[in-house]
Design a protein around this motif. Structure first.
Motif, PDB file in Angstrom:
ATOM      1  N   GLU A  44     -50.706 -53.040  27.544  1.00  0.00           N
ATOM      2  CA  GLU A  44     -52.147 -52.812  27.435  1.00  0.00           C
ATOM      3  C   GLU A  44     -52.940 -53.691  28.415  1.00  0.00           C
TER       4      GLU A  44
ATOM      5  N   TYR B  26     -54.624 -55.796  22.043  1.00  0.00           N
ATOM      6  CA  TYR B  26     -53.994 -54.865  21.093  1.00  0.00           C
ATOM      7  C   TYR B  26     -54.729 -54.839  19.753  1.00  0.00           C
ATOM      8  N   ASP B  29     -57.409 -49.772  18.228  1.00  0.00           N
ATOM      9  CA  ASP B  29     -57.028 -48.555  18.954  1.00  0.00           C
ATOM     10  C   ASP B  29     -58.304 -47.828  19.383  1.00  0.00           C
ATOM     11  N   VAL B  41     -46.815 -58.912  19.656  1.00  0.00           N
ATOM     12  CA  VAL B  41     -46.606 -57.518  20.064  1.00  0.00           C
ATOM     13  C   VAL B  41     -45.215 -57.444  20.674  1.00  0.00           C
ATOM     14  N   ARG B  67     -47.388 -48.444  17.495  1.00  0.00           N
ATOM     15  CA  ARG B  67     -48.531 -48.062  18.325  1.00  0.00           C
ATOM     16  C   ARG B  67     -48.044 -47.222  19.499  1.00  0.00           C
ATOM     17  N   GLY B  70     -52.579 -45.830  21.575  1.00  0.00           N
ATOM     18  CA  GLY B  70     -53.767 -46.498  21.033  1.00  0.00           C
ATOM     19  C   GLY B  70     -55.025 -45.672  21.205  1.00  0.00           C
ATOM     20  N   SER B  87     -45.056 -51.594  20.111  1.00  0.00           N
ATOM     21  CA  SER B  87     -45.571 -50.606  21.061  1.00  0.00           C
ATOM     22  C   SER B  87     -44.419 -49.742  21.553  1.00  0.00           C
TER      23      SER B  87
END
Lengths: 439, 480
Positions: A44, B26, B29, B41, B67, B70, B87
């Motif tokens: 991310e 994170y 979402d 994570v 996840r 997201g 993830s």
């Protein structure tokens, strides 16, 4: 909570990323599939959404400006595919350009990073030094030193950044290193425009042929082409690396040089340079002596594909039989939104078939100096791009940016000629085979 | 050894994130109103690593949340403060496309659209098409039983998944469903799909592929009233036509779309219906005329027919980007998701408009009209202090759907967002039965806890819709 006095959260007061631009992001994630670094590792923080999140946290003073955030902003290629993908109109380009100089000011780089960057900025913006480096590269190949260095395992032991540089140098003929276009090329027939051409730095050294082809095609289409003498680097590399002051100084000097040419249009054949020059108005907005001139200059800049698409074709096109894979340079497609023009120009050549490339919107990993400072990610992206291009089985690959030409060439496994689209137009207008036109 | 050290050892240091700044990316979402920073994570590179991570969690009683991309809109991937996020973004392989048996095997991190891209060379595609299909992953689609514009004719994710390899809450890896369309015994795959991550983590999915329809025709019909458009939808279905999709956009939504992309919608129309028909060319042609006639009968002011595939793509691009495009006309907004019986579309839209007026905020509507699945977008400005009012209105709209005989959610899931509204739709017995199923899979409640079921937020608080806690009423504590 970290607060910089007078600034916004952890950012200082000099042009921090603006709150209203950060608020534009609604966290929908539509940018994720367009992001090259996210495609590589799926983290991310290395996606546009995650980077904006980090900027947002820093702007609120909830995280400090440190090596963590700097690492994730450094890892961004600045390809701006996310700007194209975003349905909410987030101006990530502005956010990135505001954040990078802040990090340059507040997060010290490691010794190694400093050395690599210093070396890059001491060579690339200076054509004479670039020529010396390229000449060394040519001799290095010709004299068998390259083979020797590889055989002895010397190259394998080099730092990754140097290894990338070693591999990126293209096998150019010595003669073309010294080729310069004439200072003035008259228009064929009635003059439609007077255009001033940017020679570029690496461009004029490594792709002198492309400059020559650009001048010929423009002249054939009725443009008087002037090449302002004494022109220096446009500052694109500095701007994209967050070295704002250096970029601004270079912008001022280039404006001075080009204003004297008194041309209608400034024409550029390198996507990265063109996109920066179109931003001079923003870069120099705070400078009272240059703000207006920068705005006029920026408005006069055209990529060569863009300019030719605006001109009704005058010179007849001869057939060139080839299936061409056109690779979008990010700074052309995303930063300047020029996608259809080069394809249309190519399609107008009889015999040319333009083919699409899978994952066309993912950057090739060149991205200015990115492939030198982030060699691992750049290598993965380069391989991916080369494989995608090869899967389309083209006869020729065309792309309108020096960086992409070098990067894609490095990772191709098949022997497919790589050209700037203008070289195909040049061959067509002159009625000579493509391989001959390039000599 | 601590659980965090065990996880780092099991997955490799490069596959875990522990740095606070990184963890914060994170914390939410697609629903940003809820944010919780996880303790860690992990990004496994294989199904085995997913199972290994879950085993460590099970051994130490650490809660975990799966996840995908997201993009969820109900906070389904909202982390737990003392738990981990798993993830699945590094499991992105299309394992196999099998054009003979019309199916594909993919890892959970593959995007919905990439399945169709992989199938395209064989003239096949994957039918469910959430508006976020270019981003959202099949793993998330399975968890949420995602729908999309074309679910009116083709059904939801549950109708298109043949089998799923899943990691259960204790780390066991098992396969639910099978290669044949009908598997004897309890439909555990059916229970798993749409369980919002509370029953386990999917690590491989076998999906059904369909042949692309021979003909597709699309139109946009403008209406002078929302009620007229709603009645036209009812008319089309009543005529026995099953369109591939019937979507409605109201004027605010159209304004948002116009601000973001090359819009093909009439800027000043009150409402527009997108109707798409697909199937054998003759049937499509005949019904396409009929649909136009029905639209005109219900007062359509203008009908635009898609000229070609590119034009159709523009119509859909506008529709599918509408949620995010609303960011262009409002600083903040909530996306609501509820279902009403189709016949009450006009009525519910009228009531929503009245409620919005009362609350003093704007509501844009863009939704799957064909199956009565509403997506009211409540627009507000955080800076102007409208957040609470907007959130209240959004919840009231969902509960209104239940009141009118519909559902709390059509496709976005209950997640963290609507858990407290569940008792509006289900009685205590219903919820207790669901909980028994859940605990059969996950007895310790480690698998995405805090979602779907209403849980007390304060000690001594009763589960269910918000009632002030006695200490709140006494002014001793404050709800944040």
């Amino acid at each position: 909570m970290v607060l910089t006095p007078g600034g916004s959260g952890s950012f200082d007061a000099h042009h921090p990323p603006r709150r209203e631009l950060l608020d534009d992001c609604v966290h929908c994630g539509f940018c994720l599939p367009s992001c090259p670094t996210y495609a590589v590792d799926g983290e991310e923080m290395d996606s546009p959404r995650g980077r904006i999140y980090l900027m947002d946290l820093a702007e609120r003073g909830e995280i400090p400006l440190d090596r963590t955030i700097a690492g994730h902003i450094d890892s961004c290629l600045g390809c701006l595919a996310c700007v194209t993908a975003c349905p909410s109109g987030v101006q990530y380009d502005l956010l990135l350009e505001a954040t990078r100089p802040q990090l340059e000011r507040h997060v010290p780089r490691t010794r190694r990073e400093r050395l690599v960057r210093r070396a890059i900025f001491a060579v690339f913006p200076y054509p004479a030094r670039m020529r010396a480096a390229a000449l060394f590269g040519v001799l290095y190949r010709r004299l068998g030193l390259r083979a020797l260095a590889h055989r002895l395992g010397i190259v394998a032991r080099l730092p990754a950044e140097l290894r990338a540089a070693e591999d990126l140098l293209p096998p150019v003929p010595v003669r073309s290193l010294f080729r310069r276009p004439a200072p003035l090329v008259p228009a064929a027939g009635e003059r439609r425009l007077r255009v001033a051409m940017l020679e570029g730095c690496a461009q004029r050294v490594l792709f002198g042929d492309v400059n020559a082809a650009t001048a010929r095609v423009l002249a054939a289409e009725g443009c008087e082409v002037v090449v302002p003498q004494g022109q220096r680097c446009c500052g694109a590399l500095n701007l994209h690396a967050g070295l704002e002051d250096d970029a601004a100084a270079r912008a001022r000097r280039l404006i001075d040089t080009f204003e004297q040419a008194e041309a209608d249009v400034v024409v550029v054949n390198v996507a990265g340079c063109g996109s920066s020059m179109k931003e001079y108005d923003r870069l120099l907005a705070d400078d009272p002596a240059y703000a207006d001139r920068a705005a006029r200059f920026a408005a006069s800049v055209r990529d060569v594909n863009e300019l030719l698409a605006e001109l009704e074709p005058r010179a007849p096109r001869h057939p060139v039989q080839a299936k061409v894979a056109y690779h979008d340079a990010c700074h052309l497609a995303n930063a300047q939104r020029i996608r259809t023009q080069p394809r249309d120009l190519l399609r107008a050549v009889p015999g040319i078939e333009v083919t699409d490339i899978p994952e066309a919107d993912i950057c090739c990993g060149s991205a200015g100096i990115y492939n030198l400072v982030q060699p691992a990610t750049a290598e993965e992206l380069g391989r991916r791009k080369a494989a995608n291009i090869e899967s389309a089985a083209p006869d020729v690959i065309a792309t309108a940016n020096a960086g992409c030409l070098l990067q894609v060439r490095r990772f191709l496994t098949a022997d497919i000629p790589l050209v700037h689209p203008i070289e195909i137009l040049d061959a067509s207008i002159r009625g000579v085979p493509l391989e001959k036109a390039r000599r | 050894m601590s659980w965090s050290a065990e996880l780092a050892e099991a997955l490799g240091r490069e596959n875990v994130i522990t740095d606070p700044a990184r963890l914060r990316t994170y914390e939410c979402d697609g629903l940003t109103g809820y944010r919780v920073q996880p303790a860690m994570v992990v990004l496994p590179r294989s199904a085995e690593q997913v199972a290994a991570a879950v085993r460590v969690c099970a051994g130490h009683g650490v809660p975990f949340v799966a996840r995908g991309a997201g993009t969820g809109l109900s906070g389904g991937a909202l982390p737990v403060a003392d738990g981990i996020v798993i993830s699945l973004q590094r499991l992105r392989r299309v394992v196999e496309v099998d054009p003979v048996n019309l199916r594909a095997v993919v890892e959970p991190g593959v995007t919905n659209l990439d399945i169709s891209k992989a199938a395209a060379p064989y003239g096949l595609y994957y039918a469910p098409d959430p508006s976020s299909q270019q981003v959202c992953t099949i793993g998330g689609n399975v968890a949420e039983n995602s729908g999309g514009a074309h679910c009116l004719k083709y059904g939801f994710t549950v109708n298109h998944v043949l089998a799923a390899e899943v990691v259960l809450a204790d780390g066991t890896v098992t396969t639910l469903g099978g290669d044949s369309a009908q598997v004897p015994g309890y439909d555990l795959l059916g229970a798993f799909i749409g369980s919002e991550g509370t029953l386990g983590i999917v690590t491989k999915v076998t999906v059904r592929l369909l042949a692309k329809p021979a003909a597709v025709r699309t139109m946009v019909a403008d209406f002078a009233t929302v009620a007229g458009a709603g009645d036209a939808v009812t008319g089309i279905i009543a005529a026995g036509i099953v369109p591939a999709a019937v979507e409605m956009l109201d004027n605010l939504a159209i304004q948002a779309v116009a601000a973001s992309t090359e819009s093909v919608y009439t800027p000043d129309t009150v409402a527009a219906l997108v109707v798409e028909l697909d199937g054998p060319p003759d049937d499509v042609a005949e019904q396409f005329d009929e649909v136009q006639e029905i639209c005109r009968q219900h007062g359509s002011t203008k009908i635009m027919l898609a000229r070609d595939a590119d034009h159709r793509a523009l119509i859909w691009k506008g529709r599918k980007a509408a949620f995010a495009a609303v960011g262009r006309i409002s600083p903040n907004y909530f996306v609501q998701d509820g279902v009403v019986p189709r016949g009450r579309l006009a009525e519910v839209l009228g009531r929503i408009a009245a409620m919005a007026d009362d609350a003093g905020v704007r509501v844009a509507n863009v939704f799957h009209a064909g199956d009565g699945n509403l997506h009211p977008l409540v627009l507000y400005s955080e800076a102007e202090g409208q957040h609470d009012r907007a959130e209240r209105l959004s919840t009231q709209i969902a509960e209104l759907c239940v009141e009118l005989g519909g559902s709390l959610s059509g496709e976005h899931g209950i997640g963290a967002d609507k858990a407290c509204s569940m008792p509006r739709m289900f009685g205590e017995d219903d919820l207790a039965t669901m909980l028994r199923l859940r605990t059969a899979f996950d007895p310790d409640g480690l698998c995405n806890p805090g979602k779907v079921f209403p849980t007390p937020r304060l000690c001594g608080e009763r589960p269910g819709p918000y009632r002030p806690h006695p200490l709140e009423e006494a002014g001793v504590i404050e709800r944040l």
